[in-house]
Write a protein that holds these residues in place. Structure first.
Motif, mmCIF file in Angstrom:
data_model
loop_
_atom_site.group_PDB
_atom_site.id
_atom_site.type_symbol
_atom_site.label_atom_id
_atom_site.label_comp_id
_atom_site.label_asym_id
_atom_site.label_seq_id
_atom_site.Cartn_x
_atom_site.Cartn_y
_atom_site.Cartn_z
ATOM 1 N N GLU A 67 0.848 -1.072 -0.030
ATOM 2 C CA GLU A 67 0.074 0.008 -0.067
ATOM 3 C C GLU A 67 0.859 1.322 -0.070
ATOM 4 O O GLU A 67 0.602 2.158 -0.618
ATOM 5 N N VAL A 69 -6.165 -4.889 3.308
ATOM 6 C CA VAL A 69 -4.961 -5.506 3.859
ATOM 7 C C VAL A 69 -4.927 -6.745 4.928
ATOM 8 O O VAL A 69 -4.377 -7.702 4.439
ATOM 9 N N GLY A 123 -6.102 1.153 4.428
ATOM 10 C CA GLY A 123 -5.175 -0.037 4.181
ATOM 11 C C GLY A 123 -3.936 -0.138 5.169
ATOM 12 O O GLY A 123 -3.545 -0.930 5.804
ATOM 13 N N ALA A 146 -6.516 3.697 0.215
ATOM 14 C CA ALA A 146 -5.308 3.054 0.212
ATOM 15 C C ALA A 146 -4.577 3.140 1.916
ATOM 16 O O ALA A 146 -3.862 2.546 2.552
#
Length: 427
Positions: A184, A348, A293, A290
């Motif tokens: 990420e 994730v 994540g 992101a």
């Protein structure tokens, strides 16, 4: 997407509870055998304190940073957005072709050869592209294909090395979460660096920098003691490799839909920006996903699993699918931004559980190639999700549907009632 208390020396190496059936066919209970959680939770700090881990992780980030930089540089350097978009997509999808092949070479001949050779080819192509430019037509397309297909198999290699570097299964689990989190970072930091360097110098300077980072990061990775000591596992020749077990094929099929959620999100973000007349949403939604994540990876390593593996994976996938529900419907712009953080937070952890399941299912000596196929499946999903979302007017229903199919396949994969799905079709 934790391991047995005694981790195998190589990723995918058989243990007493993970012995392939004759002919390399995986027993249908592979996901159900992993019922014991790790003895304790492990933080990123304890992972990074292991000998060689900082070098491996740093080199892996540097070597993969061009994956986040090059598409932006191509878009900025091309003479039109349409041409730049096609070329950027070409660079994003071609690693899905090269990674399984380079991963198989790593499994058979050692990690260092494909990592260094791939880096040399990719860096050369990017360096030449920085000279001729992204608007040079066929030469630019050919160079981009070479650069993409030759991307060194760092992702698969580092996950193959974790059981060798980490002292126990709990650390392997945390190391996989760390690597998923660092991916990420690549896709958050890469575009920022590309835009900053383009403003300070030029898009072609970004391509030259990406070439240098590919070579430096990959060579540093290959020079790490863990890479030098690693040796391939002897195995029976099988052209299907990690694809032999049906469970692996179903897992990869599910990953196409996981990739579809992210591909559809980018289009949905652009559509949301137009719908709410707020241009900043186009960048804020993918960035928020992101960044969430990153937080999800940090929280995941502090979570001590209380479910057996075959339940943990589908539960995480189901939660990821449900997390998209608040985005569907008529909600305000700020609500959309906040709502996208929830699936981002779960992405994730889900990807980490998938990686661990992939290691469990891969026949001995095929771990690096298996991760290459994982990359392929996700990249195919990214492309398909983007295309479908475009035809669906950027609706958030597309990532929701894609996540729901992913959860369904993973649930069916791990349920004893669906055991026939895990067989090789010979019964």
């Amino acid at each position: 997407m934790a391991l047995q208390p005694a981790a195998p020396e190589h990723a995918g190496e058989a243990t007493a509870a993970h012995v392939p059936a004759p002919g390399g066919v995986q027993p249908p209970t592979a996901l159900e055998d992993r019922t014991q959680p790790p003895a304790h939770a492990v933080t990123f700090n304890s992972v990074l304190r292991q000998p060689g881990c900082i070098l491996l992780s740093t080199a892996a980030v540097l070597g993969r940073l061009p994956l986040g930089m090059v598409p932006v540089a191509i878009l900025l350097d091309a003479h039109s957005l349409a041409v730049g978009g096609v070329l950027a997509a070409l660079y994003s999808i071609t690693p899905g072709v090269g990674q399984p092949a380079l991963g198989r070479l790593a499994d058979r001949r050692g990690i260092r050869l494909p990592v260094v050779a791939g880096a040399a080819a990719a860096a050369t192509a990017l360096a030449v592209l920085s000279l001729v430019g992204s608007s040079s037509g066929v030469p630019a397309a050919a160079l981009i294909v070479v650069a993409g297909m030759a991307c060194p198999p760092i992702e698969g290699s580092i996950r193959t090395l974790w059981p060798r570097v980490m002292p126990d299964a709990a650390h392997v689990r945390a190391a996989c979460a760390l690597d998923s989190t660092l991916q990420e970072v690549v896709y958050v930091l890469g575009p920022v660096l590309a835009i900053s360097l383009s403003v300070a110098a030029s898009p072609r300077a970004v391509l030259a920098t990406a070439a240098a980072l590919t070579l430096i990061g990959s060579c540093a990775f290959a020079a790490a003691p863990a890479c030098r000591r690693w040796a391939p596992t002897r195995r029976t020749s099988d052209w299907l490799g990690p694809l032999r077990p049906s469970a692996m094929r179903f897992l990869l099929f599910a990953m196409v839909f996981l990739g579809g959620t992210v591909g559809a999100l980018d289009v949905a973000a652009v559509a949301a920006a137009a719908r709410y007349d707020n241009g900043w949403l186009a960048g804020a939604l993918p960035a928020g996903f992101a960044l969430a994540g990153l937080a999800g990876g940090v929280l995941f390593v502090r979570y001590r699993p209380r479910l057996p593996r075959h339940q943990e994976l589908p539960v995480a996938a189901a939660a990821f699918a449900v997390a998209w529900l608040p985005l569907v419907g008529d909600v305000g712009a700020l609500t959309v931004v906040l709502a996208v953080l929830l699936p981002g937070l779960l992405f994730v952890p889900l990807l980490t559980l998938v990686s661990l399941a992939l290691t469990d299912l891969a026949p001995p000596g095929t771990g690096t190639e298996a991760v290459g196929w994982l990359s392929t499946a996700i990249r195919v999903g990214l492309a398909a999700g983007t295309a479908l979302a475009g035809h669906g007017a950027g609706s958030f229903g597309i990532p929701l549907a894609s996540a729901a199919v992913c959860a369904f396949v993973l649930s069916a994969l791990s349920r004893p009632a669906r055991r026939v799905w895990l067989e090789d079709g010979t019964k």
